[in-house]
Design a protein around this motif. Structure first.
Motif, short mmCIF file in Angstrom:
data_model
loop_
_atom_site.label_atom_id
_atom_site.label_comp_id
_atom_site.label_asym_id
_atom_site.label_seq_id
_atom_site.Cartn_x
_atom_site.Cartn_y
_atom_site.Cartn_z
N VAL A 68 88.32 46.13 42.01
CA VAL A 68 86.95 45.65 41.77
C VAL A 68 86.03 46.80 42.10
O VAL A 68 86.14 47.42 43.16
N THR A 69 85.09 47.07 41.18
CA THR A 69 84.14 48.16 41.39
C THR A 69 82.73 47.60 41.48
O THR A 69 82.46 46.47 41.04
N LEU A 70 81.85 48.41 42.02
CA LEU A 70 80.44 48.02 42.09
C LEU A 70 79.91 47.71 40.69
O LEU A 70 79.18 46.75 40.49
N ASP A 71 80.30 48.51 39.71
CA ASP A 71 79.86 48.26 38.33
C ASP A 71 80.31 46.89 37.84
O ASP A 71 79.56 46.18 37.17
N ASP A 72 81.56 46.50 38.18
CA ASP A 72 82.06 45.17 37.80
C ASP A 72 81.18 44.08 38.40
O ASP A 72 80.86 43.09 37.74
N LEU A 73 80.82 44.25 39.66
CA LEU A 73 80.02 43.24 40.35
C LEU A 73 78.61 43.15 39.76
O LEU A 73 78.07 42.05 39.62
N VAL A 74 78.03 44.29 39.39
CA VAL A 74 76.69 44.27 38.78
C VAL A 74 76.75 43.55 37.43
O VAL A 74 75.87 42.74 37.11
N ARG A 75 77.79 43.82 36.63
CA ARG A 75 77.93 43.12 35.34
C ARG A 75 78.08 41.61 35.56
O ARG A 75 77.47 40.81 34.86
N LEU A 76 78.89 41.22 36.54
CA LEU A 76 79.08 39.81 36.84
C LEU A 76 77.77 39.16 37.27
O LEU A 76 77.42 38.07 36.81
N LEU A 77 77.04 39.83 38.14
CA LEU A 77 75.74 39.32 38.59
C LEU A 77 74.77 39.18 37.43
O LEU A 77 74.03 38.20 37.34
N SER A 78 74.79 40.13 36.52
CA SER A 78 73.93 40.07 35.34
C SER A 78 74.22 38.83 34.50
O SER A 78 73.29 38.13 34.07
N VAL A 79 75.48 38.53 34.29
CA VAL A 79 75.87 37.33 33.53
C VAL A 79 75.40 36.08 34.25
O VAL A 79 74.84 35.16 33.64
N GLU A 80 75.61 36.04 35.56
CA GLU A 80 75.20 34.86 36.33
C GLU A 80 73.69 34.70 36.32
O GLU A 80 73.19 33.57 36.23
#
Length: 137
Positions: free
Chosen positions: A112-124
């Motif tokens: 899991v990368t910071l970029d993955d988390l930012v993309r997930l947060l964006s979707v949410e």
């Protein structure tokens, strides 16, 4: 939601004897910012694009260096059943952007990368915005 729900499978890995040029080529060809260094599928280190950039800046001949020379040894790892809040807290405390996910035997199962988390947060956040918009007159 747990890390097994968001971890990227198919992590790029290499052994500690992989050369810096091989690691850089892997990152370039695969479009990733890190290579997890493993021995017998167990995480022993991580090399990031930043590690390589700094190595290139300070070494006269980085082609002779290996992953073992430039990696962060024993990086932060997390189990697949850990939660996102725990992950982000640990990433903050340890100042890391990438976390290999390992099973009970220490075998890598994802990252899991910071970029993955930012993309997930964006979707949410998009979902939340849609709810707000639907309730607005």
């Amino acid at each position: 939601m747990t890390l097994k729900d968001v971890a990227i499978r198919g992590v790029e890995t290499a052994g500690p004897d992989a050369t810096v040029p091989v690691l850089a080529n892997t990152m370039d060809e695969k479009g990733v910012g890190s290579v997890v260094i493993t021995e017998e599928n167990r995480v022993v280190g991580i090399v990031t694009d930043r590690d390589i950039a700094l190595t290139l800046a300070r070494e006269t001949d980085p082609t002779t260096l290996t992953a073992a020379d430039v990696m962060t040894p024993e990086p932060l790892t997390m189990p697949p059943d850990a939660g996102l809040l725990e992950l982000t807290e640990r990433m903050d405390v340890e100042s890391v952007r990438r976390v290999p996910i390992v099973d009970d035997n220490g075998i890598i199962v994802g990252i899991v990368t910071l970029d993955d988390l930012v993309r997930l947060l964006s979707v949410e956040l998009d979902h939340l915005a849609a709810i707000i918009a639907a309730e607005s007159p």
